[in-house]
Motif scaffolding. Structure first.
Motif, PDB file in Angstrom:
ATOM      1  N   HIS A   7       0.730  -1.223   0.020  1.00 35.48           N
ATOM      2  CA  HIS A   7      -0.042   0.017  -0.070  1.00 35.48           C
ATOM      3  C   HIS A   7       0.984   1.173   0.167  1.00 35.48           C
ATOM      4  O   HIS A   7       0.744   2.351  -0.783  1.00 35.48           O
ATOM      5  CB  HIS A   7      -0.922   0.070   1.274  1.00 35.48           C
ATOM      6  CG  HIS A   7      -2.265  -0.697   1.123  1.00 35.48           C
ATOM      7  ND1 HIS A   7      -3.264  -0.378   0.240  1.00 35.48           N
ATOM      8  CD2 HIS A   7      -2.525  -1.815   1.828  1.00 35.48           C
ATOM      9  CE1 HIS A   7      -4.195  -1.103   0.463  1.00 35.48           C
ATOM     10  NE2 HIS A   7      -3.935  -2.362   1.156  1.00 35.48           N
ATOM     11  N   ASP A  48      -6.493   1.649   7.663  1.00 37.80           N
ATOM     12  CA  ASP A  48      -5.997   0.584   8.623  1.00 37.80           C
ATOM     13  C   ASP A  48      -5.966   1.055   9.738  1.00 37.80           C
ATOM     14  O   ASP A  48      -5.716   0.288  10.730  1.00 37.80           O
ATOM     15  CB  ASP A  48      -4.850  -0.064   7.956  1.00 37.80           C
ATOM     16  CG  ASP A  48      -5.133  -0.945   6.781  1.00 37.80           C
ATOM     17  OD1 ASP A  48      -6.384  -1.437   6.392  1.00 37.80           O
ATOM     18  OD2 ASP A  48      -4.051  -1.379   6.330  1.00 37.80           O
ATOM     19  N   HIS A  76     -12.553  -3.859  10.893  1.00 35.56           N
ATOM     20  CA  HIS A  76     -11.772  -3.936   9.764  1.00 35.56           C
ATOM     21  C   HIS A  76     -12.410  -3.984   8.357  1.00 35.56           C
ATOM     22  O   HIS A  76     -13.111  -5.086   8.333  1.00 35.56           O
ATOM     23  CB  HIS A  76     -10.272  -4.950   9.984  1.00 35.56           C
ATOM     24  CG  HIS A  76      -9.546  -4.868   8.971  1.00 35.56           C
ATOM     25  ND1 HIS A  76      -8.869  -3.593   8.610  1.00 35.56           N
ATOM     26  CD2 HIS A  76      -8.870  -5.895   8.104  1.00 35.56           C
ATOM     27  CE1 HIS A  76      -7.832  -3.869   7.739  1.00 35.56           C
ATOM     28  NE2 HIS A  76      -7.744  -5.170   7.568  1.00 35.56           N
ATOM     29  N   ARG A  77     -12.147  -3.272   7.532  1.00 38.28           N
ATOM     30  CA  ARG A  77     -12.404  -3.062   6.054  1.00 38.28           C
ATOM     31  C   ARG A  77     -14.025  -2.872   6.062  1.00 38.28           C
ATOM     32  O   ARG A  77     -14.571  -3.335   5.104  1.00 38.28           O
ATOM     33  CB  ARG A  77     -12.137  -4.537   5.196  1.00 38.28           C
ATOM     34  CG  ARG A  77     -10.607  -4.190   5.165  1.00 38.28           C
ATOM     35  CD  ARG A  77     -10.201  -5.360   4.021  1.00 38.28           C
ATOM     36  NE  ARG A  77      -8.688  -5.245   3.852  1.00 38.28           N
ATOM     37  CZ  ARG A  77      -7.868  -6.320   4.363  1.00 38.28           C
ATOM     38  NH1 ARG A  77      -8.430  -7.448   5.030  1.00 38.28           N
ATOM     39  NH2 ARG A  77      -6.660  -6.336   4.040  1.00 38.28           N
ATOM     40  N   HIS A  81     -13.319   1.449   5.292  1.00 34.32           N
ATOM     41  CA  HIS A  81     -12.712   1.630   4.156  1.00 34.32           C
ATOM     42  C   HIS A  81     -13.646   1.871   3.130  1.00 34.32           C
ATOM     43  O   HIS A  81     -13.448   1.360   1.751  1.00 34.32           O
ATOM     44  CB  HIS A  81     -12.459  -0.246   3.925  1.00 34.32           C
ATOM     45  CG  HIS A  81     -11.003  -0.593   4.476  1.00 34.32           C
ATOM     46  ND1 HIS A  81     -10.883  -0.315   5.898  1.00 34.32           N
ATOM     47  CD2 HIS A  81      -9.817  -0.932   3.885  1.00 34.32           C
ATOM     48  CE1 HIS A  81      -9.502  -0.655   6.243  1.00 34.32           C
ATOM     49  NE2 HIS A  81      -8.892  -1.122   4.989  1.00 34.32           N
ATOM     50  N   HIS A 132      -5.874   3.261  -1.274  1.00 29.18           N
ATOM     51  CA  HIS A 132      -5.881   2.160  -0.561  1.00 29.18           C
ATOM     52  C   HIS A 132      -6.973   1.214  -0.746  1.00 29.18           C
ATOM     53  O   HIS A 132      -7.006   0.100  -0.701  1.00 29.18           O
ATOM     54  CB  HIS A 132      -5.710   2.661   1.105  1.00 29.18           C
ATOM     55  CG  HIS A 132      -5.635   1.740   2.059  1.00 29.18           C
ATOM     56  ND1 HIS A 132      -4.729   1.430   2.942  1.00 29.18           N
ATOM     57  CD2 HIS A 132      -6.651   0.655   2.555  1.00 29.18           C
ATOM     58  CE1 HIS A 132      -4.784   0.315   3.614  1.00 29.18           C
ATOM     59  NE2 HIS A 132      -6.187   0.102   3.557  1.00 29.18           N
ATOM     60  N   ASP A 136      -7.211  -2.650  -1.750  1.00 29.62           N
ATOM     61  CA  ASP A 136      -7.836  -3.634  -0.971  1.00 29.62           C
ATOM     62  C   ASP A 136      -9.012  -4.450  -1.826  1.00 29.62           C
ATOM     63  O   ASP A 136      -9.118  -5.572  -1.440  1.00 29.62           O
ATOM     64  CB  ASP A 136      -8.500  -3.101   0.435  1.00 29.62           C
ATOM     65  CG  ASP A 136      -7.494  -2.937   1.305  1.00 29.62           C
ATOM     66  OD1 ASP A 136      -6.272  -3.385   1.188  1.00 29.62           O
ATOM     67  OD2 ASP A 136      -7.825  -2.420   2.493  1.00 29.62           O
TER      68      ASP A 136
HETATM   69 ZN   LIG Z   1      -7.112  -1.705   4.346  1.00 30.33          ZN
END
Ligand SMILES: [Zn+2]
Length: 138
Positions: A7, A48, A76-77, A81, A132, A136
């Protein structure tokens, strides 16, 4: 999903061509805020941050503690994101901490930057975070 180093490498590799394109478009006064926003978005406000032990979170050193509630709130995500809501969530989150600090210790009032510099800074802040998210999803 790429590792953090991938990344970072991709994001930082795209900064010079981005600045070159901005320069060719005549955005000379905007280059510095664009670059600073881009670096802040890449190094400090990565999506992140939803992982408390991530490299972007550790870059905050002692202030990493500020991101612990964020990492607890955002899986997360997940929303962190999202291309637009993710960066917005982190900016609003930081604004809440700044407001709390201001309320507790009465920090001096800063002059808001002129919009001509704020817009390229915010654009620079948004671009690596969007990149990013795209990486992902690949
Ligand atoms: Zn990420």
């Amino acid at each position: 999903m790429p590792r953090h180093t991938v990344h970072l490498a991709v994001e930082l590799a795209l900064l010079p061509p981005l600045l070159g394109a901005a320069h060719r478009l005549g955005l000379r006064q905007e280059l510095l805020p664009l670059a600073l926003g881009y670096l802040a978005g890449s190094l400090l406000l990565s999506p992140d941050l939803d992982l408390y032990h991530s490299r972007p979170a550790r870059r905050w050193r002692l202030l990493r503690l500020l991101w612990w509630p964020y990492a607890r709130l955002f899986r997360h995500r997940g929303l962190s994101h999202h291309p637009l809501l993710g960066p917005l969530s982190r900016l609003l989150y930081l604004a809440l901490w700044a407001l709390l600090a201001w309320a507790l210790v009465g920090l001096p009032r800063a002059q808001p930057p002129p919009p001509a510099l704020l817009l390229p800074f915010l654009g620079g802040l948004l671009l690596p975070q969007t990149l990013h998210v795209l990486l992902d999803r690949l």
